[in-house]
Scaffold this active site. Structure first.
Site, mmCIF file in Angstrom:
data_model
loop_
_atom_site.group_PDB
_atom_site.id
_atom_site.type_symbol
_atom_site.label_atom_id
_atom_site.label_comp_id
_atom_site.label_asym_id
_atom_site.label_seq_id
_atom_site.Cartn_x
_atom_site.Cartn_y
_atom_site.Cartn_z
ATOM 1 C CG MET A 42 -26.752 97.890 49.692
ATOM 2 S SD MET A 42 -28.458 97.539 50.313
ATOM 3 C CE MET A 42 -28.636 99.081 51.661
ATOM 4 N N GLY A 80 -30.693 95.805 64.024
ATOM 5 C CA GLY A 80 -29.044 96.195 63.920
ATOM 6 C C GLY A 80 -28.519 96.878 64.942
ATOM 7 C CG ASP A 81 -25.432 98.978 64.222
ATOM 8 O OD1 ASP A 81 -25.283 98.756 63.002
ATOM 9 O OD2 ASP A 81 -24.709 100.237 64.172
ATOM 10 C CG ASP A 138 -23.172 94.482 60.900
ATOM 11 O OD1 ASP A 138 -24.420 93.994 61.598
ATOM 12 O OD2 ASP A 138 -23.158 95.954 60.773
ATOM 13 C CB THR A 175 -29.162 93.971 59.690
ATOM 14 O OG1 THR A 175 -28.127 95.229 59.188
ATOM 15 C CG2 THR A 175 -28.159 92.869 61.153
ATOM 16 C CD GLN A 212 -26.900 94.810 47.654
ATOM 17 O OE1 GLN A 212 -26.448 94.168 48.340
ATOM 18 N NE2 GLN A 212 -26.851 95.935 47.138
ATOM 19 C CD GLU A 266 -13.762 87.356 37.150
ATOM 20 O OE1 GLU A 266 -13.719 85.692 36.625
ATOM 21 O OE2 GLU A 266 -14.436 87.957 37.167
ATOM 22 C CG HIS A 284 -32.443 100.923 48.968
ATOM 23 N ND1 HIS A 284 -31.432 102.163 48.840
ATOM 24 C CD2 HIS A 284 -32.571 100.930 50.704
ATOM 25 C CE1 HIS A 284 -31.005 102.375 50.225
ATOM 26 N NE2 HIS A 284 -31.397 102.179 50.966
ATOM 27 C CG ASP A 330 -25.202 95.655 57.169
ATOM 28 O OD1 ASP A 330 -25.851 95.869 55.096
ATOM 29 O OD2 ASP A 330 -25.394 97.107 57.573
ATOM 30 N NE ARG A 339 -49.496 82.652 63.902
ATOM 31 C CZ ARG A 339 -49.656 81.757 62.890
ATOM 32 N NH1 ARG A 339 -49.821 80.467 63.013
ATOM 33 N NH2 ARG A 339 -50.824 81.903 61.715
ATOM 34 N NE ARG A 341 -24.841 101.459 58.444
ATOM 35 C CZ ARG A 341 -25.164 101.197 59.223
ATOM 36 N NH1 ARG A 341 -26.439 102.301 58.856
ATOM 37 N NH2 ARG A 341 -25.615 100.365 60.255
ATOM 38 N N GLY A 393 -32.814 99.691 59.155
ATOM 39 C CA GLY A 393 -33.415 99.476 57.891
ATOM 40 C C GLY A 393 -33.853 98.217 57.967
ATOM 41 N NE ARG A 433 -19.263 85.766 35.682
ATOM 42 C CZ ARG A 433 -18.131 85.887 35.739
ATOM 43 N NH1 ARG A 433 -17.537 86.508 35.513
ATOM 44 N NH2 ARG A 433 -17.936 85.723 37.654
ATOM 45 N NE ARG A 435 -30.973 103.813 60.036
ATOM 46 C CZ ARG A 435 -31.060 103.302 58.623
ATOM 47 N NH1 ARG A 435 -31.872 103.499 57.987
ATOM 48 N NH2 ARG A 435 -30.465 101.938 58.066
ATOM 49 N N GLY A 461 -18.296 83.699 41.283
ATOM 50 C CA GLY A 461 -17.020 83.518 40.781
ATOM 51 C C GLY A 461 -16.218 85.042 40.903
#
Length: 327
Positions: free
Chosen positions: A173, A105-106, A133, A129, A257, A191, A255, A131, A28, A175, A14, A158, A75, A189
């Site tokens: 997102m 990522g992983d 993670d 990534t 994000q 709830e 997506h 995430d 560079r 996963r 991703g 909001r 991928r 903020g």
């Protein structure tokens, strides 16, 4: 010190904001140390298909602010096979590539880890990534940009929630990781925040709503897409049935994000890690991810970096903070 003459660079999995800044730094940084750079298109697929471009200063000009990745990403199912990796290795050797920087990522690091061990080929990974993670770095490249995108979107949600006295369930997102939901939820903020690491369910949300301020008409609930409850729509159905007096709405950010310009933090992080990857390869590092912990560059073996973030990383202090702030 190893004499490396040509470094290959690719982006895989991703996309995340800051990948271009990382590519720029690798190019560079390599040129600074008198090393040629070859960019492979669409990740490991580019290795297998021998799809590459020589890179120089001009090829990375004016990209530090761009989202996505100029090298494209994919991928690769073929790279998961022995035959596919043999083809990739042959491609590297045929083009005189001495070492590789992989940004992802992983999943990217899992493939790099296997490949590096199979062919004793020098590889350093950069944590690209949203995430966040991966172990071995305080933040991954793209995480800060992603959570700021979430905050910008939810701030706008909001506004309409306040105007119509609505209950909004916003899915973000992540996963297998709820870290985007956790930090952005605190930042807006919310709830309530539902993340898989906390083992929350819809009943927990119902309890929070029942004990929340009665004079607050609008409410925001952040749900990580990986939550076992079933995502924002399932949560919305349960809450609408229990609280029919609420005008309940569901918004899935998706997506959005991943896109957009990287924040300054991600640009600087990517730049620093990109150069560190080149210097690490020069100094004999391999099979490791370059990361930043407490503002210092560290190299973490792929085995330890991959999927090492778990529920323990979401400490009880964070969960208590959510409860306090949403009281």
């Amino acid at each position: 010190m190893n004499k490396i003459k040509n470094i290959g660079v690719l982006t895989s999995g991703g996309d995340s904001p800051g990948m271009n800044a990382a590519i720029r730094a690798v190019v560079r940084g390599s040129i600074y140390y008198d090393i040629e750079v070859t960019g492979f298109i669409r990740g490991y697929e580019g290795l297998i298909n021998n799809d590459f471009i020589p890179m120089d200063r001009k090829s990375v000009a004016n990209i530090i602010q761009r989202g996505g990745t100029i090298l494209k990403t994919a991928r690769s199912e073929a790279f998961k096979t022995v035959e596919g990796r043999k083809t990739a290795y042959a491609s590297l050797k045929a083009n005189g590539i001495d070492a590789l920087v992989v940004i992802g990522g992983d999943g990217t690091f899992t493939g790099a880890n296997i490949f590096s061990k199979e062919f004793d080929f020098p590889i350093v990974g950069l944590p690209g990534t949203i995430d966040n993670d991966l172990a071995g770095t305080d933040f991954t490249i793209g995480y800060d940009s992603a959570i700021n995108t979430v905050i910008d979107a939810v701030d706008k949600i909001r506004d309409t929630a306040e105007s119509h006295d609505r209950l909004f369930i916003v899915e973000v997102m992540g996963r297998d990781s709820g870290l985007i939901a956790l930090r952005s939820g605190i930042g807006v903020g919310a709830e309530a925040i539902m993340i898989p690491e906390a083992n929350m369910n819809a009943n927990d949300i119902l309890h929070k709503l029942e004990h929340s301020r009665k004079d607050k008409a609008s409410k925001i609930i952040i749900v990580a897409e990986g939550d076992d409850t079933g995502g924002a729509f399932k949560v919305g159905e349960i809450l609408q049935e229990k609280y029919p007096h609420y005008d309940t709405k569901v918004s899935v950010l998706g997506h959005i994000q991943r896109g957009g310009k990287p924040t300054c933090m991600d640009r600087v992080l990517a730049s620093r890690l990109g150069v560190a990857a080149v210097e690490g390869l020069i100094n004999g590092e391999s099979g490791v991810m370059a990361g930043q912990i407490n503002r210092e560059i560290v190299f973490t073996p792929f085995d330890h970096a991959i999927k090492h973030i778990n529920a323990e990383m979401v400490s009880s202090k964070w969960l208590k903070l959510i409860d306090i702030l949403s009281f």
